[in-house]
Design an enzyme around this catalytic site. Structure first.
Site, PDB file in Angstrom:
ATOM      1  CB  CYS A 155      -0.978  20.829 -12.792  1.00  0.00           C
ATOM      2  SG  CYS A 155      -0.697  22.562 -13.197  1.00  0.00           S
ATOM      3  CD  GLN A 202      -7.863  18.602 -15.324  1.00  0.00           C
ATOM      4  OE1 GLN A 202      -8.996  18.232 -15.153  1.00  0.00           O
ATOM      5  NE2 GLN A 202      -6.880  17.789 -15.676  1.00  0.00           N
ATOM      6  CG  ASN A 224      -3.860  16.341 -17.132  1.00  0.00           C
ATOM      7  OD1 ASN A 224      -4.306  17.401 -16.696  1.00  0.00           O
ATOM      8  ND2 ASN A 224      -2.632  16.266 -17.628  1.00  0.00           N
ATOM      9  NE  ARG A 277      -2.261  -1.276   3.635  1.00  0.00           N
ATOM     10  CZ  ARG A 277      -2.143  -2.445   4.277  1.00  0.00           C
ATOM     11  NH1 ARG A 277      -2.596  -3.559   3.716  1.00  0.00           N
ATOM     12  NH2 ARG A 277      -1.578  -2.501   5.470  1.00  0.00           N
ATOM     13  CG  HIS A 280      -9.670  26.262 -12.679  1.00  0.00           C
ATOM     14  ND1 HIS A 280      -8.742  25.684 -11.836  1.00  0.00           N
ATOM     15  CD2 HIS A 280      -8.982  26.602 -13.804  1.00  0.00           C
ATOM     16  CE1 HIS A 280      -7.555  25.680 -12.418  1.00  0.00           C
ATOM     17  NE2 HIS A 280      -7.672  26.225 -13.623  1.00  0.00           N
ATOM     18  CB  ILE A 281     -14.816  26.450 -16.495  1.00  0.00           C
ATOM     19  CG1 ILE A 281     -15.075  24.936 -16.425  1.00  0.00           C
ATOM     20  CG2 ILE A 281     -15.056  26.969 -17.912  1.00  0.00           C
ATOM     21  CD1 ILE A 281     -16.527  24.556 -16.709  1.00  0.00           C
TER      22      ILE A 281
END
Length: 276
Positions: A157, A179, A188, A137, A218-219
């Site tokens: 990013c 992003q 991505n 893990r 975000h836009i």
């Protein structure tokens, strides 16, 4: 339709309808004309892609899958931080006169670290563990290295990947701090789906799930009408993407080892303004 389309459309609608508008706040990015680039954003977006069902390329518009994989190989296989090793020009804005983006992305994956088993970089450590201790893990990478941030031309990013084997399936979580949804989301997703395909093949597993965690999805303000038109389009079945089964070493893969079939899409969107 492609299930990646469903996820993309739902995410964009949620951001536009329920997101937070940063207009008037102190923001770093600027448009080419020097004005502040504001966004509508959602915190903590999580999308799950079942790679055993389909390759998660959207069909609303074409994602240049092989170009995306070329960049992925530039970072993960070549471990390069120089744009002269990359076939596209998407990093040119962050490169210096020599082509370097500083101690970022591929540079960090190429740094060797001391482990009990010897000196390895992060990519080789992942491959070693997947072959020798696959149910660990602790199989992960991290390129957000604080001591080197001042020497990076852009902070990473997509900064961390955690691999997890469940049964005979290789799964991965991609963590991303930020992003630009229109410009980079499916780019991505396609990249790290391809990475799971490659890692699974060379370590003896089947592709499982890719979970994409975005802290700030975000836009940009100038992208909103483009996104609204994009998500209103018809969708098509996901493309069939297969890997050359003869490649058994991660460092032998090229973009030509990916075969893309039946990729029907809507028209491409050109000249998307990019905030820097």
């Amino acid at each position: 339709m492609s299930k990646a389309d469903d996820l993309f459309i739902a995410m964009c609608k949620d951001i536009i309808e329920n997101g937070y508008d940063t207009k008037g706040e102190k923001v770093r990015p600027k448009w080419e004309d020097g004005t502040s680039a504001y966004t509508i954003k959602r915190f903590g977006v999580v999308n799950r892609y079942n790679l055993a069902e389909e390759f998660p390329a959207i069909t609303l518009r074409k994602t240049y899958i092989k170009s995306a994989i070329d960049e992925l190989l530039w970072i993960w296989q070549k471990k390069s931080n120089n744009v002269h090793d990359l076939h596209s020009h998407i990093w040119d804005a962050w490169a210096d006169e020599d082509g370097s983006i500083g101690k970022a992305y591929g540079y960090q994956l190429g740094v060797k670290h001391k482990y009990k088993e010897g000196m390895m970089d992060q990519v080789d450590r992942v491959i070693y563990d997947l072959k020798n201790n696959p149910y660990s893990r602790r199989i992960m990478t991290n390129i957000y290295v604080h001591q080197d941030l001042s020497e990076m031309n852009l902070y990473p990013c997509a900064y961390s990947v955690t691999f997890n084997v469940t049964g005979n399936k290789l799964n991965a979580i991609l963590n991303q701090r930020s992003q630009d949804v229109l410009a980079a989301n499916n780019w991505n997703v396609v990249q790290y789906a391809a990475l799971v395909y490659m890692m699974a093949q060379v370590t003896g597993f089947e592709p499982g799930e890719l979970v994409h965690v975005i802290a700030d999805a975000h836009i940009y303000d100038r992208h909103i009408p483009i996104v609204e038109e994009l998500i209103s389009r018809p969708t098509y079945p996901a493309p069939k993407v297969t890997l050359n089964p003869d490649v058994k070493d991660f460092y032998d893969f090229t973009v030509d080892d990916f075969t893309i079939e039946d990729y029907q899409t809507g028209p491409q969107i050109k000249n998307i303004p990019i905030a820097v």
